[in-house]
Motif scaffolding. Structure first.
Motif, short mmCIF file in Angstrom:
data_model
loop_
_atom_site.label_atom_id
_atom_site.label_comp_id
_atom_site.label_asym_id
_atom_site.label_seq_id
_atom_site.Cartn_x
_atom_site.Cartn_y
_atom_site.Cartn_z
N GLY A 1 0.82 -1.21 0.00
CA GLY A 1 0.00 0.00 0.00
C GLY A 1 0.84 1.25 0.00
O GLY A 1 0.57 2.21 -0.73
N ALA A 2 1.92 1.23 0.81
CA ALA A 2 2.81 2.41 0.85
C ALA A 2 3.51 2.61 -0.49
O ALA A 2 3.67 3.74 -0.97
N GLY A 3 3.90 1.47 -1.12
CA GLY A 3 4.56 1.57 -2.44
C GLY A 3 3.63 2.14 -3.50
O GLY A 3 4.03 2.99 -4.30
N GLN A 4 2.38 1.71 -3.47
CA GLN A 4 1.41 2.23 -4.45
C GLN A 4 1.14 3.71 -4.22
O GLN A 4 1.04 4.50 -5.16
N LYS A 5 1.04 4.09 -2.92
CA LYS A 5 0.84 5.52 -2.62
C LYS A 5 2.01 6.36 -3.12
O LYS A 5 1.84 7.45 -3.65
N ARG A 6 3.23 5.82 -2.94
CA ARG A 6 4.41 6.55 -3.38
C ARG A 6 4.42 6.69 -4.92
O ARG A 6 4.72 7.76 -5.46
N LYS A 7 4.02 5.59 -5.61
CA LYS A 7 3.98 5.64 -7.08
C LYS A 7 2.93 6.65 -7.56
O LYS A 7 3.16 7.42 -8.48
N PHE A 8 1.75 6.62 -6.91
CA PHE A 8 0.70 7.58 -7.30
C PHE A 8 1.16 9.01 -7.04
O PHE A 8 0.87 9.93 -7.80
N GLY A 9 1.87 9.18 -5.92
CA GLY A 9 2.38 10.52 -5.61
C GLY A 9 3.38 10.99 -6.65
O GLY A 9 3.33 12.14 -7.11
N GLU A 10 4.30 10.09 -7.04
CA GLU A 10 5.29 10.46 -8.06
C GLU A 10 4.61 10.74 -9.40
O GLU A 10 4.99 11.67 -10.12
N GLY B 1 1.57 11.82 -9.79
CA GLY B 1 0.89 13.10 -9.67
C GLY B 1 1.84 14.26 -9.85
O GLY B 1 1.54 15.23 -10.58
N PHE B 2 3.03 14.16 -9.22
CA PHE B 2 4.02 15.23 -9.38
C PHE B 2 4.50 15.33 -10.83
O PHE B 2 4.68 16.42 -11.37
N GLY B 3 4.70 14.15 -11.43
CA GLY B 3 5.14 14.16 -12.84
C GLY B 3 4.14 14.82 -13.76
O GLY B 3 4.48 15.65 -14.59
N LEU B 4 2.86 14.45 -13.58
CA LEU B 4 1.81 15.07 -14.42
C LEU B 4 1.68 16.56 -14.13
O LEU B 4 1.43 17.36 -15.04
N LEU B 5 1.86 16.93 -12.85
CA LEU B 5 1.75 18.35 -12.51
C LEU B 5 2.84 19.16 -13.21
O LEU B 5 2.56 20.22 -13.79
N PHE B 6 4.08 18.67 -13.19
CA PHE B 6 5.17 19.42 -13.82
C PHE B 6 5.08 19.38 -15.34
O PHE B 6 5.51 20.30 -16.02
N ALA B 7 4.52 18.28 -15.88
CA ALA B 7 4.41 18.17 -17.34
C ALA B 7 3.13 18.81 -17.88
O ALA B 7 2.97 18.94 -19.09
N SER B 8 2.24 19.21 -16.98
CA SER B 8 0.93 19.70 -17.43
C SER B 8 1.01 20.93 -18.34
O SER B 8 0.21 21.01 -19.30
N PRO B 9 1.93 21.90 -18.14
CA PRO B 9 1.98 23.02 -19.09
C PRO B 9 2.26 22.56 -20.52
O PRO B 9 1.63 23.03 -21.48
N VAL B 10 3.19 21.59 -20.66
CA VAL B 10 3.52 21.10 -22.01
C VAL B 10 2.37 20.28 -22.57
O VAL B 10 1.98 20.45 -23.74
N LEU B 11 1.80 19.40 -21.73
CA LEU B 11 0.69 18.57 -22.21
C LEU B 11 -0.51 19.43 -22.59
O LEU B 11 -1.15 19.21 -23.61
N LEU B 12 -0.80 20.44 -21.76
CA LEU B 12 -1.93 21.33 -22.05
C LEU B 12 -1.70 22.10 -23.34
O LEU B 12 -2.59 22.24 -24.18
#
Length: 317
Positions: free
Chosen positions: A17-26, A28-39
């Protein structure tokens, strides 16, 4: 044993569960930083492409509501009802069919020359790259003056050497060859890419050819061309795509004339959309161009499988 096993299973579940939370967190951060380019990609690439495909099936001009007409725009193009479509296709095929192969061959051999150990090679490399940094519209204007049939310096020099002169951009038979010659003016980028590839060829391969008694032609055929095949392939694909989209040179130098002989496809597209205000028809024209480039690129990739050498490909197999 049973209570211990249950404790171990709970610990494993907690770790998962902790590993999955960490992956989802990473993620989320990846999509957040890439969102300007993706948008930006969605807004400026995906949406315009989708809108162009839709508008190709409509009768539409700026300021009006698009009216669905099905395949009428495409039928008008292929039936010959539009008198400029086939002349534009013919001129573009003529231009791309000659300018791309000749440009690739010329830039490849210029790169080989610029790769030699001669005095002043940095200067010569700069000379060949210099036209690239000059705006293409400005270069086109200068060359229009140089190629003037009556007072242009090119005809003046040819006449001084007792060579035949030409009307260059003013004749239906010479206008496309003149545009092809002008396309060589901007080969600097292609030459630089070839040059980078040539400098990556191991010197011991040439030494092995020399030990076997090979000459420069043998080095070219058995070492330089095979080892540069991936670079040749890359430059060819890019050159074909750019060739199909050539716009500035005919727009500035000829406006498609004389007698539509230099009406290249993108200039025809521009005229249809922005001069005649037929955006629906222009969208259909651009969709056809998109499909042609896609199919042509796919065909080049398919037929290049046995011709292009990639270092390490054998090991991956």
């Amino acid at each position: 044993m049973k209570p211990l096993a249950s404790v171990h299973e709970r610990e494993l579940k907690a770790e998962r569960g902790a590993g999955q939370k960490r992956k989802f967190g990473e993620l989320g951060f990846g999509l957040l930083f890439a969102s300007p380019v993706l948008l930006g990609y969605v807004i400026f690439v995906i949406v315009p492409i989708a809108a162009t495909f839709y508008l190709g099936f409509t009768s539409y001009s700026v300021g009006t509501v698009p009216k669905w007409i099905g395949f009428d725009n495409y039928a008008s193009l292929f039936s010959g009802a539009d008198p400029f479509f086939y002349p534009a296709v013919k001129a573009t095929v003529y231009y791309v069919g000659l300018s791309v192969p000749l440009g690739i061959i010329l830039s490849f051999f210029l790169a080989i020359l610029l790769n030699q150990q001669v005095a002043g090679k940095s200067f010569f490399r700069g000379v060949f790259y210099l036209p690239v940094i000059i705006p293409l519209a400005a270069s086109s204007m200068v060359w229009m003056w140089l190629l003037q049939p009556d007072f242009g310096i090119v005809n003046y020099a040819l006449d001084a050497l007792h060579l035949p002169t030409s009307r260059w951009l003013g004749d239906t038979t010479s206008v496309v060859p003149t545009l092809i010659l002008f396309s060589f003016w901007t080969l600097g980028n292609t030459i630089v890419i070839f040059l980078a590839g040539l400098q990556g060829i191991p010197a011991h391969l040439y030494e092995a050819i020399e030990l076997d008694g090979g000459n420069r032609l043998h080095k070219l055929i058995y070492i330089t061309i095979p080892m540069s095949s991936s670079i040749i392939f890359f430059n060819t694909v890019i050159a074909f795509i750019n060739g199909f989209q050539t716009f500035v040179q005919p727009a500035v130098m000829t406006q498609g004339g004389p007698n539509n002989a230099s009406l290249l496809y993108v200039l025809y597209l521009f005229n249809e959309g922005f001069k005649s205000s037929r955006m629906g028809s222009a969208s259909a024209i651009s969709v056809l161009l998109f499909l042609v480039i896609m199919l042509f690129t796919a065909a080049i990739f398919y037929f290049s499988k046995s011709l292009v050498y990639y270092e390490g490909k054998e090991e991956r197999r």
